[in-house]
Write a protein that holds these residues in place. Sequence first.
Motif, mmCIF file in Angstrom:
data_model
loop_
_atom_site.group_PDB
_atom_site.id
_atom_site.type_symbol
_atom_site.label_atom_id
_atom_site.label_comp_id
_atom_site.label_asym_id
_atom_site.label_seq_id
_atom_site.Cartn_x
_atom_site.Cartn_y
_atom_site.Cartn_z
ATOM 1 N N UNK A 3 9.947 1.700 1.184
ATOM 2 C CA UNK A 3 10.670 2.601 0.284
ATOM 3 C C UNK A 3 9.943 3.937 0.105
ATOM 4 N N UNK A 4 10.720 4.958 -0.216
ATOM 5 C CA UNK A 4 10.172 6.267 -0.577
ATOM 6 C C UNK A 4 10.038 6.316 -2.089
ATOM 7 N N UNK A 5 8.901 6.824 -2.550
ATOM 8 C CA UNK A 5 8.618 6.907 -3.981
ATOM 9 C C UNK A 5 8.656 8.367 -4.407
ATOM 10 N N UNK A 6 9.359 8.657 -5.491
ATOM 11 C CA UNK A 6 9.337 9.974 -6.133
ATOM 12 C C UNK A 6 8.819 9.760 -7.549
ATOM 13 N N UNK A 7 7.682 10.363 -7.856
ATOM 14 C CA UNK A 7 7.076 10.167 -9.168
ATOM 15 C C UNK A 7 6.690 11.509 -9.774
ATOM 16 N N UNK A 8 6.926 11.682 -11.081
ATOM 17 C CA UNK A 8 6.495 12.922 -11.729
ATOM 18 C C UNK A 8 4.962 12.982 -11.867
ATOM 19 N N UNK A 9 4.316 11.809 -11.744
ATOM 20 C CA UNK A 9 2.864 11.732 -11.878
ATOM 21 C C UNK A 9 2.236 11.652 -10.489
ATOM 22 N N UNK A 10 1.171 12.377 -10.296
ATOM 23 C CA UNK A 10 0.506 12.408 -8.994
ATOM 24 C C UNK A 10 -0.072 11.041 -8.626
ATOM 25 N N UNK A 49 0.832 -1.207 0.000
ATOM 26 C CA UNK A 49 0.000 0.000 0.000
ATOM 27 C C UNK A 49 0.865 1.254 0.000
ATOM 28 N N UNK A 50 0.239 2.382 -0.393
ATOM 29 C CA UNK A 50 0.849 3.693 -0.182
ATOM 30 C C UNK A 50 0.568 4.003 1.283
ATOM 31 N N UNK A 51 1.622 4.204 2.068
ATOM 32 C CA UNK A 51 1.473 4.268 3.522
ATOM 33 C C UNK A 51 1.469 5.681 4.094
ATOM 34 N N UNK A 52 2.022 6.633 3.419
ATOM 35 C CA UNK A 52 2.103 7.975 4.000
ATOM 36 C C UNK A 52 1.324 8.954 3.141
ATOM 37 N N UNK A 53 1.007 10.106 3.719
ATOM 38 C CA UNK A 53 0.415 11.133 2.863
ATOM 39 C C UNK A 53 1.397 11.478 1.742
ATOM 40 N N UNK A 54 0.879 11.662 0.552
ATOM 41 C CA UNK A 54 1.712 11.991 -0.601
ATOM 42 C C UNK A 54 1.778 13.504 -0.707
ATOM 43 N N UNK A 55 3.001 14.013 -0.862
ATOM 44 C CA UNK A 55 3.209 15.457 -0.912
ATOM 45 C C UNK A 55 3.881 15.841 -2.213
ATOM 46 N N UNK A 56 3.582 17.031 -2.667
ATOM 47 C CA UNK A 56 4.215 17.586 -3.868
ATOM 48 C C UNK A 56 5.543 18.203 -3.466
ATOM 49 N N UNK A 57 6.618 17.783 -4.129
ATOM 50 C CA UNK A 57 7.921 18.425 -3.939
ATOM 51 C C UNK A 57 8.114 19.336 -5.139
ATOM 52 N N UNK A 58 9.289 19.836 -5.365
ATOM 53 C CA UNK A 58 9.512 20.790 -6.450
ATOM 54 C C UNK A 58 8.998 20.293 -7.803
ATOM 55 N N UNK A 59 9.372 19.075 -8.192
ATOM 56 C CA UNK A 59 8.918 18.583 -9.498
ATOM 57 C C UNK A 59 8.316 17.180 -9.443
ATOM 58 N N UNK A 60 8.230 16.598 -8.255
ATOM 59 C CA UNK A 60 7.734 15.225 -8.105
ATOM 60 C C UNK A 60 6.696 15.132 -6.993
ATOM 61 N N UNK A 61 6.051 13.986 -6.968
ATOM 62 C CA UNK A 61 5.174 13.620 -5.873
ATOM 63 C C UNK A 61 5.943 12.594 -5.039
#
Length: 177
Positions: free
Chosen positions: A113-120, A57-69
């Motif tokens: 793991x931490x996920x960085x994705x350009x797509x929300x 599952x996605x376990x944490x709130x997803x936040x917008x960083x400079x260019x990724x989610x």
Amino acid sequence: MDNKKTSMENKISEASDTIYYGEYEKLIVNILTVKKPSPPILAIDTTNNVVTVTNAIVDSPVKKTSSNWKGTLLLDGYIDNTVTYRTASNTSSNTISGNINFLSTRIYFQIRPTVLSPTQFSKKSNVEVISAYVESEKKDLIEQNALPENYPAWAITYNKLSQKILVKVQIKITSTK
């Protein structure tokens, strides 16, 4: 990197519903102990490992960083680990006889793991396990026993097996339907 594997990763990443594709590893160190009445280990014949992921599952709130989610996944699972080994029970000059025994155990693991994705993506996004397997394993016999009388010098037995198991899990995140 294997061309077939790269091709598969590209296909998964480019699939219309795929937000993110990732591959994660976890090194697990496990000590198996042989206890009486089971005889000690003379030599390892085979090991069999079956990996099962029980929660993805996605376990944490997803936040917008400079260019990724950015968000954290939770991957829970276990390895059903079976080791088949030879024992020593009788000897004559340079010959040993014994039985084939096995040790089975379930080894639990968790990968965060931490996920960085350009797509929300969000906590409601689907996390699909594409594959989960043992990529490699290293086995070492430890805790040597005293050599019984009349046994050949090479007939050393052990009470413990140290295993280093590298688990690999491939996932993709897709949007909720």
